[in-house]
Write a protein that holds these residues in place. Structure first.
Motif, PDB file in Angstrom:
ATOM      1  N   SER A   1       0.836  -1.206   0.000  1.00 42.02           N
ATOM      2  CA  SER A   1       0.000   0.000   0.000  1.00 42.02           C
ATOM      3  C   SER A   1       0.865   1.248   0.000  1.00 42.02           C
ATOM      4  N   ARG A   2       1.929   1.230   0.786  1.00 46.44           N
ATOM      5  CA  ARG A   2       2.824   2.389   0.815  1.00 46.44           C
ATOM      6  C   ARG A   2       3.508   2.577  -0.541  1.00 46.44           C
ATOM      7  N   GLY A   3       3.951   1.478  -1.148  1.00 50.62           N
ATOM      8  CA  GLY A   3       4.591   1.572  -2.461  1.00 50.62           C
ATOM      9  C   GLY A   3       3.648   2.116  -3.518  1.00 50.62           C
ATOM     10  N   ARG A   4       2.384   1.656  -3.491  1.00 51.23           N
ATOM     11  CA  ARG A   4       1.422   2.167  -4.471  1.00 51.23           C
ATOM     12  C   ARG A   4       1.179   3.655  -4.276  1.00 51.23           C
TER      13      ARG A   4
ATOM     14  N   GLU B   1       5.602   9.478   5.742  1.00 50.59           N
ATOM     15  CA  GLU B   1       6.600   8.580   5.171  1.00 50.59           C
ATOM     16  C   GLU B   1       6.486   8.528   3.647  1.00 50.59           C
ATOM     17  N   VAL B   2       5.251   8.563   3.134  1.00 54.82           N
ATOM     18  CA  VAL B   2       5.059   8.606   1.684  1.00 54.82           C
ATOM     19  C   VAL B   2       5.712   9.864   1.103  1.00 54.82           C
ATOM     20  N   ALA B   3       5.487  11.013   1.778  1.00 63.46           N
ATOM     21  CA  ALA B   3       6.087  12.264   1.304  1.00 63.46           C
ATOM     22  C   ALA B   3       7.607  12.192   1.348  1.00 63.46           C
ATOM     23  N   ARG B   4       8.160  11.559   2.391  1.00 66.22           N
ATOM     24  CA  ARG B   4       9.617  11.463   2.503  1.00 66.22           C
ATOM     25  C   ARG B   4      10.200  10.617   1.374  1.00 66.22           C
TER      26      ARG B   4
END
Length: 748
Positions: free
Chosen positions: A571-574, A610-613
């Protein structure tokens, strides 16, 4: 007022009345004198080519006379050309200027032609080039047109193969040309079909950017015949043309049998006939005829395209995007016409037919295809105001047509003279002679516009019939350009590449040998059908996770829909990939908002930071920096059949090097660092090979390297031995293609 040479009498009158020294002045508008400082006119009478919409050079001359009057300081001549190279400018001056030039005043028709003033090159150190190709062609006109079309197509091939340099003197500097840099200009659509066939035979991608040229293509003509038949049940010519089109696919034999067995050329009263394909087509047209008043014209066009699978059929062509552009152009014309208040199907078909016949209604389809290099083809009228690095002018061998209109209009005064039943009005003869002179003068100006569109290279086709061909524009240009210093003669190559295949030995096989060969062919065919009757798909991700030592297990789908694969990732990768797909990679504007929205969409709102980072880390990487300064594409879906397997994948980022090679960039969001990155690369190397193979298969261009951006670790790994890893992928795919597949019996 800018572009004043394109101004019609009504616009000129409005300008003069608004700027007149006396407010509310009455009387003849051409006698009004503007108040000093209120009107500045900028125009180039040498580019006055729109007489068909009353933008007559006589209007320009009349207003110029009013504004300049007795004060020569009121006119400033601008002669510096900032577009073309020195040799192009010199050739244009030689063709149109001087006592022998084409653009000179006619004592019998004063004011019909612009006064030519020699152009001056802004940067005389930039040479440019001028070439002529062709000459008199013996035989019929059809042979001349075919020869010119083939030579034009081979000239485009030569330009691309030799890598002609463009961009000298620009900020980006000299570079080898691409297909996007080439424009083929033609004054009319006379030779369009031949040119299309030859470009296709030569494998040259092209797109038509003039409305009148698009309407003249076979795909659009077929669609217009269908629409005409739907609109008018009594139009038997349109009906038969619609039945014979690929949309309905009725053969001539079927149509003959239909008619011979009592069928009628009317879908309303078709008769009792058992020719199934024709009967089904008649029923479909009858239903569409009933539907025409219940839906809008654009919706009806979309219904025809969808119902007859015309868009799907275009994928059988090697350039489906161009066919789709043409269909979209028709639908957009219908929508524009509906917005103007003319919403009927009859109005739409009439408008499109008129667009094909009369340049007055031409429009430019400037939709670009940034991810596909292609040569542009357009009319000279549509090219006015544009410029191109390389221009090939073709279609100049047509003789001027004799005017036969019974109605002649004076564009400046608006007076009309008639010729009816052999009786002419008083001023008809004089006005007719004046109009002929004005049209001849405008043809010269149209030629001037064509030649001055080139920036770096100009190629002029001077093909014309051997008999009386000197009367054409091609003949006059050949006389003025050939042998001139700085003008090269381009070799005329009009035979297609590749010699004809030699005839084989005479067939002296015995009947028994023929039978054995036929049975072997049937067996091979059956084997191919068994092997290819199953859709074998392999995704890049699936291959990367396959155990190479155990062999590749092919992914098998029941149909095309089942064969499609979405992005397989966490999910984070997507979420990271989704943000990188849309964000400005240079400025990262709106990063926090985008990251929050995508994290929420994936059900992980707590990981937005974390997604933004991770997105920021990817943007900071060297591969992404290099991509942002070059031509690049994001989230590119690719698919191609390779060795019997349908290979597919998504390329996160693809960018172009100055030499035309491509670089693949793949984002990784694995929670790894250090030595673990190198261990993961053993697996990802094959995935990169799939991307390299797919890009090379689809684009037919070399992949220089594959770059993996590990956002979590802030590291980059590069695969430079692309050829070797692609070879490994092919070996795996080959084993997958030969592996047996358990497939249910489709007959059930």
């Amino acid at each position: 007022m800018d572009e004043f040479q394109d101004t019609d009498p009504l616009q000129a009158e409005l300008a003069l009345r608004l700027c007149a020294a006396v407010s509310g002045a009455d009387g003849e508008w051409r006698e009004l004198v503007p108040e000093p400082g209120r009107l500045c006119v900028v125009g180039d009478p040498k580019q006055s080519i729109y007489r068909f919409r009353r933008a007559d050079i006589a209007v320009y001359t009349a207003v110029e006379r009013t504004l300049v009057g007795a004060d020569p300081r009121a006119r400033v001549r601008l002669s510096v050309n900032f577009r073309s190279g020195r040799r192009i400018i010199e050739a244009v001056n030689a063709v149109f200027g001087g006592a022998d030039g084409l653009m000179r005043a006619d004592p019998g028709s004063p004011g019909a032609q612009a006064e030519y003033v020699d152009l001056v090159a802004h940067a005389p150190e930039i040479d440019g080039s001028v070439r002529v190709v062709g000459g008199p062609v013996p035989g019929r006109a059809a042979e001349m047109w075919l020869r010119e079309a083939r030579t034009t197509a081979t000239a485009v091939q030569r330009v691309l193969d030799e890598g002609w340099t463009v961009g000298e003197g620009t900020e980006s500097g000299p570079r080898p040309c691409t297909a996007d840099d080439i424009c083929i200009l033609m004054p009319s659509r006379t030779n369009l079909r031949n040119l299309e066939r030859e470009l296709e035979a030569a494998g040259v991608r092209y797109r038509l950017e003039s409305g009148s040229l698009i309407i003249a293509t076979q795909e659009v003509r077929d669609l217009l015949n269908i629409l005409r038949a739907i609109d008018d049940p009594t139009d038997q010519v349109a009906l038969v043309a619609a039945l014979r089109s690929p949309a309905y696919g009725c053969s001539d034999g079927e149509l003959v049998r239909w008619r011979a067995s009592g069928g009628q050329w009317s879908y309303e009263r078709s008769g009792d006939c058992e020719e199934p394909r024709v009967a089904a087509a008649m029923a479909d047209l009858r239903e569409l005829h009933r539907l025409r008043h219940a839906t809008s014209v654009p919706a009806l066009i979309e219904e025809v395209l969808s119902r007859r699978l015309l868009r799907a059929a275009a994928y059988d062509d090697w350039r489906p995007r161009e066919a789709h552009r043409r269909y979209r152009f028709v639908a957009e014309q219908a929508r524009a016409l509906a917005r103007s208040g003319r919403s009927t199907l009859h109005d739409t078909v009439d408008h499109l037919e008129r667009l094909a016949r009369n340049p007055a209604y031409d429009s430019v389809a400037t939709e670009t295809s940034p991810d596909e290099h292609s040569v542009r083809v357009m009319t000279v009228h549509a090219a006015k105001g544009l410029e191109f690095p390389i221009v090939i002018v073709t279609g100049l061998g047509r003789k001027p047509q004799t005017r036969r209109s019974p109605i002649v209009t004076d564009h400046l005064s608006g007076s009309v003279e008639l010729l009816v039943g052999g009786f002419a009005t008083e001023g008809r003869e004089a006005l007719d002679a004046h109009e002929s002179a004005m049209e001849a003068a405008e043809r010269v100006r149209l030629l001037y516009v064509a030649l001055t569109r080139a920036r770096d290279h100009l190629v002029v086709g001077v093909f014309r019939a051997a008999t009386k061909g000197e009367e054409t524009d091609a003949g006059r240009l050949d006389l003025l350009l050939r042998g001139r210093e700085g003008v090269e003669v381009m070799e005329e190559t009009w035979e297609r590449a590749g010699a004809p295949r030699p005839a084989g030995p005479p067939d002296d096989t015995t009947p028994e040998e023929q039978r054995i060969a036929e049975e072997a062919w049937v067996a091979r065919r059956a084997g191919l059908l068994d092997r290819l009757g199953v859709l074998r798909t392999q995704s890049a991700t699936g291959l990367a996770h396959a155990d190479a030592e155990a062999g590749l297990e092919p992914e098998v789908g029941e149909d095309v829909a089942a064969g499609r694969r979405g992005r397989a990732a966490t999910s984070r990768g997507r979420a990271v990939h989704a943000v990188l797909q849309v964000i400005d990679l240079g400025t990262r504007a709106g990063l926090d908002d985008l990251a929050g929205a995508q994290a929420a969409a994936e059900g992980i709102p707590e990981q937005a930071a974390e997604v933004a980072r991770l997105v920021g880390a990817a943007c900071d990487s060297d591969p992404v920096h290099r991509a942002t300064t070059a031509r690049h594409w994001r989230e590119v879906p690719l698919g191609a059949p390779v060795d019997g397997v349908l290979l597919e994948g998504f390329v996160d980022l693809l960018y172009e090097l100055p030499d035309g090679r491509l670089v693949v960039v793949d984002y990784k969001t694995d929670s790894v660092s250090g030595a673990e990155v190198d261990r993961r690369m053993e697996r990802y190397r094959l995935q990169g090979g799939v991307y390299g193979l797919l890009v090379a298969e689809v684009t037919r261009r070399e992949v220089a390297r594959i770059e993996f951006v590990f956002a979590t670790a802030g590291e980059v790994r590069t695969v430079t031995d692309v050829g070797a890893v692609v070879g490994e992928v092919r070996a795996l795919l080959s084993s997958a293609a030969s592996a047996p597949v358990n497939q249910p019996d489709r007959r059930d």
